[in-house]
Scaffold this motif. Structure first.
Motif, short mmCIF file in Angstrom:
data_model
loop_
_atom_site.label_atom_id
_atom_site.label_comp_id
_atom_site.label_asym_id
_atom_site.label_seq_id
_atom_site.Cartn_x
_atom_site.Cartn_y
_atom_site.Cartn_z
N SER A 46 0.84 -1.26 0.05
CA SER A 46 0.01 0.12 0.16
C SER A 46 0.87 1.19 0.11
O SER A 46 0.21 2.51 -0.55
CB SER A 46 -0.91 0.01 1.13
N ARG A 47 1.85 1.16 0.66
CA ARG A 47 2.86 2.04 0.77
C ARG A 47 3.72 2.47 -1.02
O ARG A 47 3.41 3.76 -1.31
CB ARG A 47 4.26 2.06 1.67
N ILE A 48 4.01 1.44 -1.59
CA ILE A 48 4.34 1.49 -2.78
C ILE A 48 3.33 1.92 -3.92
O ILE A 48 3.85 2.66 -4.79
CB ILE A 48 4.93 0.13 -3.29
N HIS A 49 2.07 1.56 -3.67
CA HIS A 49 0.99 1.81 -4.39
C HIS A 49 -0.19 2.63 -3.78
O HIS A 49 -1.06 2.01 -3.18
CB HIS A 49 0.59 0.64 -5.17
N PRO A 50 0.20 3.83 -3.37
CA PRO A 50 -0.58 4.60 -2.35
C PRO A 50 -2.11 4.61 -2.79
O PRO A 50 -2.87 5.16 -2.18
CB PRO A 50 -0.10 5.67 -2.31
N GLU A 51 -2.30 4.46 -4.22
CA GLU A 51 -3.76 4.47 -4.64
C GLU A 51 -4.53 3.16 -4.00
O GLU A 51 -5.65 3.27 -4.10
CB GLU A 51 -3.82 4.79 -6.10
#
Length: 473
Positions: free
Chosen positions: A31-36
């Motif tokens: 979720s941090r790497i892909h914040p969407e």
């Protein structure tokens, strides 16, 4: 502020200390790497996982991804949404010819063939393997040296000879060998001989409809096992399946050899350390009088929800590819001894010098790789294994039958013929449910594991870990 896209992931809690902590950490990192995106991981009861998922779905809640134990593959394939559509969709079909999802490289071609094949039916990989195991032989080097044994046994005759040698050691162990009375070793014994549990090529050409627990391959294994027991070589601890008891016997040098799951490597190494002896490891032994065709595999796999919104499916597939990147797979292997199920993760571990420091950790990957195209009856690759309903129930039937043979002197053929009838009733009940629509989620036959059944992926309770093999000791 733009709202996040939720990816709900339901997994069976395997009860390892820190198991769910790692899942939640991975969800947060993705979720941090892909914040969407926001990955929401939910740990659920291992024993009732298929039934619990079905109940949730019937009430209108469904995940994007779910991790089923391999015994429940048929249940997953038969699972439906409230509108009657399949609950899950094929991973390979969803991936298609894509090479990445959200920049996360597709790694399907990098999967170890044995684990890829198990979850592939008719050329289509329904689900993506997440952890994998096979069976191994663990030995106490010093006890075998006292017995004059310099090589680990690779065949059943070798095992018998080693047991006889150990029995002659003055002040030696009470027994030579032990393993848990568990269906996974029955599956291994059949697989190494090219035997089947069911018709229709172990349920892979078509739905399994007929059980056979008294086949030639089965009886050969049962008779050999019972022979070791009658000769005083095999230690039967009496439990179903009593993973902890057989582990403790190995730790305390009450036996020279223990057969167990490959994900037991870390525990076995620590048991040997506590016992003050050297651990040696080799592959599950095979029948001398039957062509050796390789070992079967076990584990879990991730199932992808059917009819997901496009952006949810994109994120779910990206998460699958990310959790299978070399670093994540290699760390899962280090933490819990699961086989590195991709070549890239294996190469990473090798380059780090992991296998030089822990050579027994490479055995599962290397040995399974040596038999990717081995075939049994009718040409089935044995790594594929069986797929049928109420697998856990049939496991329960098998271990109770073997318990009657070992502890109560039941005639092997008669008892396993009776077991075939018991297993057939379970399969018939499951198939009646699966082919009778509409299906009621609460009524899945055999969806919950039996009380006495304990899996071979996480075979020890927290108390076992404290009493038998202290964690991180």
């Amino acid at each position: 502020m733009t709202s996040k896209i939720d990816i709900d992931v339901w997994v069976a809690d395997l009860n390892f200390p820190g198991w769910m902590d790692r899942w939640h950490a991975q969800a947060a990192e993705f979720s941090r790497i892909h914040p969407e995106y926001r990955v929401n991981v939910r740990g659920m009861n291992f024993f009732s996982f298929p039934e619990d998922v079905a109940k949730e779905v019937a009430e209108g809640r469904r995940p994007a991804l779910a991790e089923y134990y391999f015994y429940a593959n048929q249940v997953a394939r038969d699972a439906v949404a409230p509108d009657g559509s399949p609950l899950w969709t094929s991973v390979t079909k969803a991936v298609g010819d894509r090479t990445e999802f959200l920049g996360e490289p597709v790694m399907l071609d990098d999967l170890h063939p044995a684990f890829r094949d198990y979850y592939t039916v008719g050329g289509d990989m329904d689900s993506l393997p997440s952890v994998g195991t096979t069976s191994l032989l663990f030995a106490n080097r010093e006890l075998l040296e006292k017995a004059g044994v310099s090589e680990l046994p690779r065949t059943w005759d070798d095992v018998t000879s080693v047991c006889e040698a150990v029995s002659r050691v003055q002040d030696g162990p009470s027994h030579a060998i032990t393993w848990s009375n568990h269906g996974t070793f029955v599956q291994q014994a059949l697989a190494t001989q090219g035997g089947f549990l069911t018709d229709n090529r172990n349920g892979r050409d078509a739905r399994a409809t007929t059980m056979d627990l008294a086949s030639k391959e089965m009886m050969t294994w049962v008779e050999w096992w019972n022979g070791l027991h009658k000769a005083g070589h095999y230690l039967y601890t009496g439990g179903y399946p009593d993973w902890a008891g057989t582990l403790q016997a190995y730790r305390d040098a009450h036996v020279a050899i223990r057969i167990s799951s490959s994900n037991d490597v870390n525990y076995m190494a620590h048991a040997a350390k506590l016992g003050g002896f050297t651990m040696d490891v080799d592959v599950f032994p095979h029948n001398d009088n039957s062509p050796y065709v390789g070992n079967a595999v076990a584990g879990t796999s991730m199932w992808l929800g059917n009819n997901l919104d496009e952006d949810v499916q994109e994120g779910a597939l990206a998460f699958l590819m990310w959790m299978h990147n070399p670093v994540n797979v290699a760390q899962r292997h280090k933490d819990n001894s699961f086989a590195p199920i991709t070549k890239a993760s294996y190469d990473l571990l090798k380059d780090e010098g992991w296998f030089e420091q822990h050579p027994y950790h490479a055995l599962t990957y290397d040995h399974l790789l040596a038999f990717p195209a081995s075939t049994g009856k009718s040409g089935i690759p044995l790594s594929e294994g069986a797929v049928f309903g109420d697998f856990a129930g049939v496991q329960d039937v098998m271990v109770h039958a073997m318990g009657d043979v070992l502890a109560r002197g039941a005639d092997p053929f008669d008892r396993f013929t009776q077991a075939t009838g018991e297993a057939q009733k379970l399969l018939d009940a499951y198939n009646h449910w699966a082919l009778n629509t509409p299906r009621k989620a609460a009524d899945i036959p055999g969806s919950s594991h039996r009380v006495e059944f304990w899996n071979d992926v996480a075979p020890y309770t927290a108390q076992d870990m404290e009493n038998v093999v202290p964690l991180n000791g």
